[in-house]
Write an enzyme that holds these catalytic residues in place. Structure first.
Site, mmCIF file in Angstrom:
data_model
loop_
_atom_site.group_PDB
_atom_site.id
_atom_site.type_symbol
_atom_site.label_atom_id
_atom_site.label_comp_id
_atom_site.label_asym_id
_atom_site.label_seq_id
_atom_site.Cartn_x
_atom_site.Cartn_y
_atom_site.Cartn_z
ATOM 1 N N GLU A 3 4.335 -43.601 32.323
ATOM 2 C CA GLU A 3 3.595 -44.520 33.195
ATOM 3 C C GLU A 3 4.312 -44.720 34.528
ATOM 4 O O GLU A 3 3.693 -44.859 35.564
ATOM 5 C CB GLU A 3 3.383 -45.859 32.487
ATOM 6 C CG GLU A 3 2.402 -45.753 31.312
ATOM 7 C CD GLU A 3 2.295 -47.043 30.535
ATOM 8 O OE1 GLU A 3 3.321 -47.447 29.932
ATOM 9 O OE2 GLU A 3 1.221 -47.650 30.519
ATOM 10 N N GLU A 41 2.476 -44.691 22.248
ATOM 11 C CA GLU A 41 2.412 -46.093 21.842
ATOM 12 C C GLU A 41 1.564 -46.314 20.600
ATOM 13 O O GLU A 41 1.824 -47.226 19.815
ATOM 14 C CB GLU A 41 1.862 -46.947 22.991
ATOM 15 C CG GLU A 41 2.788 -47.099 24.170
ATOM 16 C CD GLU A 41 2.659 -45.977 25.189
ATOM 17 O OE1 GLU A 41 2.147 -44.894 24.858
ATOM 18 O OE2 GLU A 41 3.110 -46.193 26.332
HETATM 19 N N1 T1G Z 1 13.511 -47.930 22.923
HETATM 20 C C1 T1G Z 1 14.704 -48.240 22.349
HETATM 21 N N2 T1G Z 1 15.471 -47.349 21.668
HETATM 22 C C2 T1G Z 1 15.001 -46.099 21.573
HETATM 23 C C3 T1G Z 1 13.781 -45.705 22.144
HETATM 24 C C4 T1G Z 1 13.025 -46.688 22.842
HETATM 25 N N3 T1G Z 1 11.868 -46.413 23.442
HETATM 26 N N4 T1G Z 1 13.589 -44.389 21.847
HETATM 27 C C5 T1G Z 1 14.662 -43.994 21.142
HETATM 28 N N5 T1G Z 1 15.509 -45.006 20.974
HETATM 29 C C6 T1G Z 1 16.807 -44.960 20.298
HETATM 30 C C7 T1G Z 1 16.647 -44.662 18.829
HETATM 31 O O1 T1G Z 1 16.411 -45.857 18.115
HETATM 32 C C8 T1G Z 1 17.992 -44.041 18.495
HETATM 33 O O2 T1G Z 1 18.923 -45.106 18.420
HETATM 34 C C9 T1G Z 1 18.323 -43.250 19.758
HETATM 35 O O3 T1G Z 1 17.531 -43.837 20.815
HETATM 36 C C10 T1G Z 1 17.971 -41.773 19.639
HETATM 37 O O4 T1G Z 1 16.610 -41.708 19.226
HETATM 38 C C11 T1G Z 1 5.041 -50.181 28.132
HETATM 39 C C12 T1G Z 1 4.873 -50.257 25.463
HETATM 40 C C13 T1G Z 1 12.805 -40.116 22.741
HETATM 41 C C14 T1G Z 1 11.735 -38.315 21.350
HETATM 42 O O5 T1G Z 1 7.666 -44.476 21.557
HETATM 43 O O6 T1G Z 1 10.141 -40.735 20.303
HETATM 44 O O7 T1G Z 1 6.814 -47.539 26.405
HETATM 45 O O8 T1G Z 1 19.638 -44.760 16.021
HETATM 46 O O9 T1G Z 1 17.088 -40.591 17.023
HETATM 47 O O10 T1G Z 1 15.281 -37.508 17.727
HETATM 48 O O11 T1G Z 1 3.339 -48.645 27.678
HETATM 49 O O12 T1G Z 1 13.560 -41.353 20.232
HETATM 50 O O13 T1G Z 1 20.964 -43.726 17.893
HETATM 51 O O14 T1G Z 1 20.948 -46.227 17.562
HETATM 52 O O15 T1G Z 1 14.731 -40.734 17.946
HETATM 53 O O16 T1G Z 1 16.302 -37.036 20.027
HETATM 54 C C15 T1G Z 1 7.172 -45.614 23.980
HETATM 55 C C16 T1G Z 1 10.241 -43.394 21.100
HETATM 56 C C17 T1G Z 1 7.767 -46.961 23.783
HETATM 57 C C18 T1G Z 1 9.409 -43.063 22.323
HETATM 58 C C19 T1G Z 1 14.176 -38.845 21.127
HETATM 59 N N6 T1G Z 1 8.150 -44.588 23.726
HETATM 60 N N7 T1G Z 1 11.365 -42.512 20.968
HETATM 61 O O17 T1G Z 1 14.190 -38.369 19.800
HETATM 62 O O18 T1G Z 1 16.458 -39.260 19.065
HETATM 63 S S1 T1G Z 1 6.580 -48.252 23.956
HETATM 64 C C20 T1G Z 1 8.330 -44.107 22.485
HETATM 65 C C21 T1G Z 1 11.218 -41.232 20.523
HETATM 66 C C22 T1G Z 1 6.175 -48.165 25.601
HETATM 67 C C23 T1G Z 1 4.729 -48.875 27.464
HETATM 68 C C24 T1G Z 1 4.936 -48.885 25.997
HETATM 69 C C25 T1G Z 1 12.486 -40.446 20.303
HETATM 70 C C26 T1G Z 1 12.773 -39.435 21.403
HETATM 71 P P1 T1G Z 1 20.204 -44.946 17.401
HETATM 72 P P2 T1G Z 1 16.168 -40.564 18.192
HETATM 73 P P3 T1G Z 1 15.595 -37.946 19.104
#
Ligand code: T1G
Length: 698
Positions: free
Chosen positions: A103, A123
């Site tokens: 976004e 999301e």
């Molecule tokens: N927020 C906080 N922590 C996150 C995070 C996030 N968005 N994404 C990953 N982490 C942490 C995760 O918990 C882990 O922590 C570490 O990073 C590595 O992640 C306003 C409302 C990016 C593809 O849904 O899909 O934006 O265990 O083990 O396999 O419209 O993480 O090491 O302490 O998964 O290499 C939208 C979610 C949010 C993406 C990487 N975004 N993340 O995968 O590593 S809502 C998502 C992923 C939003 C807006 C809306 C994957 C990854 P720890 P990992 P990975």
């Protein structure tokens, strides 16, 4: 280094973000970005570049901040500030620009990306929708239909496709920052305008009321019971029909509604629970790992073949051992058939399938397993046979090889003690079909070495499985709880419900399949044979399995024999209710003196689900599972439990452990007290009005 820094590079103001591990748009990042974008309006920069360090552009809002009061600057307001900039803003994408990250790119005026970059709006997997303008800006760039697909699937897609859709303007080869700076200079040189997506309108050719109606109907089938997908459709329709500001108001309200929903809380719980489950509390994350270059699998049946595919799919060579050439040929044909199905589904090309098949070799000699790094036994579910196999492996496998059993129930300690290297023995419980199901229960025996556990946890993620650590008990986490779930299903059947009532009740509640249909799919003879191996005095309440055993003895083994709890159409495999089954049930009820009655769906659901929760509480207290979230991961990824309810233990936390406790007490009074012994942990949490999650985190 601060999370957000700003420097002038030639005439370009570079905003650089460094917020590992994934540059989540935390409060600090949002504040830093706003400060940087505002100050860049006042300096002599000719263009502004937003770029992230580390492995990815912003991977989204900071999910760990959800559920707490949001702090300003709110992301939508920040993105409006970026879009309103009087200077051209360029976003430079790499890694996975997801959610709020994507976004942010959409609110920029131009977007460049490495060809390896991915973008997406996942999301919906969190029970949410894009809440920072994504539902309004994406349709203005890529059209309504494509935007609906992107947002309701939540699937990321590559830079090339994003360029096709008009989202990415330039693909950068080589170093991102220098490429992006070069692109910025080009834009300056041609006095490129500040292109504000909000000022565009959606291409009317990509939208129609009929299309929206059809979409709502279609997602109703796919995302059963979930609210976010429907709100996404509403927002995209608003992007077509309303001015940007009005569409943003609807998006904001829809996002708030989803954020406040139990569904989203459950799905956000699952996001973190899945990642927590891969962490072993008493094994350091720096534990040195054993290399896994080659894998041996004993048993080329359905499971062995499926397991082999997981490794071949990620380029790891597999040696498949069977007792003779005929069995080996049968095993290899199972693998080939599976791959042809995968290919027909378009998930793998014929070249990829050929590469995978080339990595799987067959043998009938144990000696050929001498050099494998990981050995997985997938032979018949009999303890004595498994012990014999492991003593052979002990003799032929090299020192340091990991010896794993795929057993679903058996005592891994006894299997380990059949070798002289118990420290190298572990359980790797795959779920059928092993090349599809994501759950992998990693069973830690008493003597399993830490580096074996750490290696298997890492290996699980590398073969795209979701690992959960379990201690040794009959059925580990999932099957031990499932035994109680099926017990209640069988008793509801005897007491008055029909197979279809039970299955419909559980499916309407959210389970992927009802217990009777699951039994027919797996084969009723599997449980029948397992029960034959248990001494009568240990079988417990004989009426529990009376119907299932009677059906097997009538040759009704389930789908594989054309009938089980249901009759199956030979052509379509469609299932039909069968009066013959009701007759068997009524006969067994009479035989055991069970008076049949009307049972409502709510009782069916509560008995089956609370049986899971109560057994989960025992498992937690015994230390078989590390956390309640681990149990939730087992059930959502291995047993078709609805992610929108967050797993059995999360569900209990949401409705209240006291609610579950009171029901379990009542079930003990109304039915068989021996079946409803209250787990002490459940009783304590109920009394303290505490949750399993809090207990696990303590
Ligand atoms: N927020 C906080 N922590 C996150 C995070 C996030 N968005 N994404 C990953 N982490 C942490 C995760 O918990 C882990 O922590 C570490 O990073 C590595 O992640 C306003 C409302 C990016 C593809 O849904 O899909 O934006 O265990 O083990 O396999 O419209 O993480 O090491 O302490 O998964 O290499 C939208 C979610 C949010 C993406 C990487 N975004 N993340 O995968 O590593 S809502 C998502 C992923 C939003 C807006 C809306 C994957 C990854 P720890 P990992 P990975």
């Amino acid at each position: 280094m601060p999370v957000v820094s700003y420097e002038m590079v030639d005439e370009i103001g570079v905003i650089r973000v460094d917020n590992p591990p994934v540059n989540a748009l935390s409060h600090a990042v949002r504040a830093g970005l706003l400060n940087a974008i505002e100050s860049a309006q006042l300096d002599d920069s000719q263009a502004i570049l937003i770029i992230c360090t580390g492995r990815t552009f912003f991977a989204g809002a900071d999910i760990s901040e959800f559920g707490q009061p949001a702090k300003e600057p709110y992301l939508p307001d920040l993105l409006n500030a970026i879009e309103s900039s009087n200077k051209v803003v360029i976003a430079a994408l790499h890694g996975t620009a997801l959610g709020g990250g994507f976004e942010t790119a959409l609110a920029s005026h131009y977007r460049c990306a490495l060809d390896t970059a991915k973008v997406g709006l996942p999301e919906v997997h969190l029970g949410l929708l894009p809440g920072a303008g994504g539902t309004q800006r994406l349709p203005r760039l890529a059209g309504a239909q494509a935007s609906l697909d992107i947002m309701t699937s939540g699937k990321p897609f590559g830079a090339a496709k994003a360029a096709e859709l008009g989202i990415v303007d330039r693909i950068i080869d080589g170093d991102l920052e220098s490429g992006a700076l070069g692109y910025a200079k080009e834009l300056i040189a041609e006095s490129a305008p500040t292109r504000r997506v909000a000022e565009l309108t959606v291409d009317p050719k990509t939208a129609s009321r009929e299309m929206f109606a059809a979409y709502r109907k279609n997602i109703g089938k796919r995302a059963r019971g979930q609210i976010a997908p429907f709100k996404i459709v509403d927002c995209v329709q608003a992007a077509v029909e309303l001015p940007f500001a009005d569409g943003m108001k609807l998006e904001r309200q829809s996002f708030a509604d989803c954020m406040a929903s139990p569904q989203s809380a459950a799905m956000r719980h699952m996001f973190f629970a899945e990642r927590e489950a891969a962490k072993v509390k008493d094994v350091s994350k720096d534990t040195p790992l054993r290399p896994i270059q080659t894998v041996g699998i004993i048993g080329g049946g359905t499971m062995g073949g499926g397991i082999a595919m997981n490794f071949a799919n990620v380029g790891i060579g597999v040696k498949l051992l069977e007792i003779n050439d005929e069995a080996l040929a049968r095993g290899m044909s199972i693998v080939e058939k599976n791959y042809s199905i995968t290919m027909k589904k378009g998930k793998l090309s014929s070249e990829q399938v050929a590469e995978c098949l080339a990595l799987i070799s067959g043998t009938t000699s144990y000696d050929d397993l001498a050099d494998v790094d990981l050995m997985i036994e997938a032979v018949f579910e009999n303890l004595d046979i498994k012990k014999e196999v492991f003593s052979k492996l002990d003799a032929v496998c090299k020192s340091g090889a990991i010896l794993a059993t795929n057993t679903s129930y058996q005592d891994v300690n006894q299997i380990a003690n059949a070798t002289k290297r118990a420290q190298d023995v572990i359980g790797l419980h795959f779920f059928s079909p092993a090349n599809v199901m994501k759950l992998l229960e990693i069973v830690r025996a008493d003597k399993t070495a830490d580096d074996v556990i750490a290696t298997c946890m890492k290996m699980a993620k590398s073969i795209r499985k979701v690992p959960v650590l379990s201690g040794v008990c009959y059925g580990f986490i999932g099957n031990r709880m499932l035994n109680k779930y099926f017990r209640e299903a069988q008793l509801c059947l005897l007491e008055g419900a029909s197979p279809e009532q039970i299955d419909n009740a559980m499916q309407s509640w959210g389970m992927a399949m009802g217990p009777m249909a699951v039994g027919d799919l797996a084969g009723l003879d599997i449980g029948y044979k397992a029960r034959q191996g248990i001494p009568a005095d240990q079988l417990g309440d004989q009426k529990i399995w009376a119907v299932a055993d009677a059906l097997v003895e009538l040759g009704r083994l389930g789908q594989k024999s054309g009938s089980g709890y249901y009759q199956y159409d030979a052509e379509t495999r469609a299932r039909n209710n069968d009066p013959a089954v009701v007759k068997v049930v009524e006969e067994k009820a009479a035989e055991f003196g069970v008076e049949r009655r009307n049972i409502n769906d709510e009782e069916i659901v509560n008995r089956l689900i609370f049986a899971l929760v109560n057994e989960g509480a025992f498992i937690l207290e015994e230390g078989i599972a590390q956390r309640s979230g681990d149990i939730d991961v087992v059930y959502v990824y291995g047993y078709g439990f609805p992610a929108a309810r967050g797993g059995p233990m999360q569900y209990a936390d949401q409705i209240g452990t006291k609610t579950v406790y009171d029901a379990v007490i009542q079930f003990g009074k109304d039915h068989n007290p021996d079946h409803w012994t209250v787990a002490p942990l459940l009783e304590r949490l109920a009394k303290d009005e505490a949750t399993f999650s809090e207990w696990s985190a303590a």
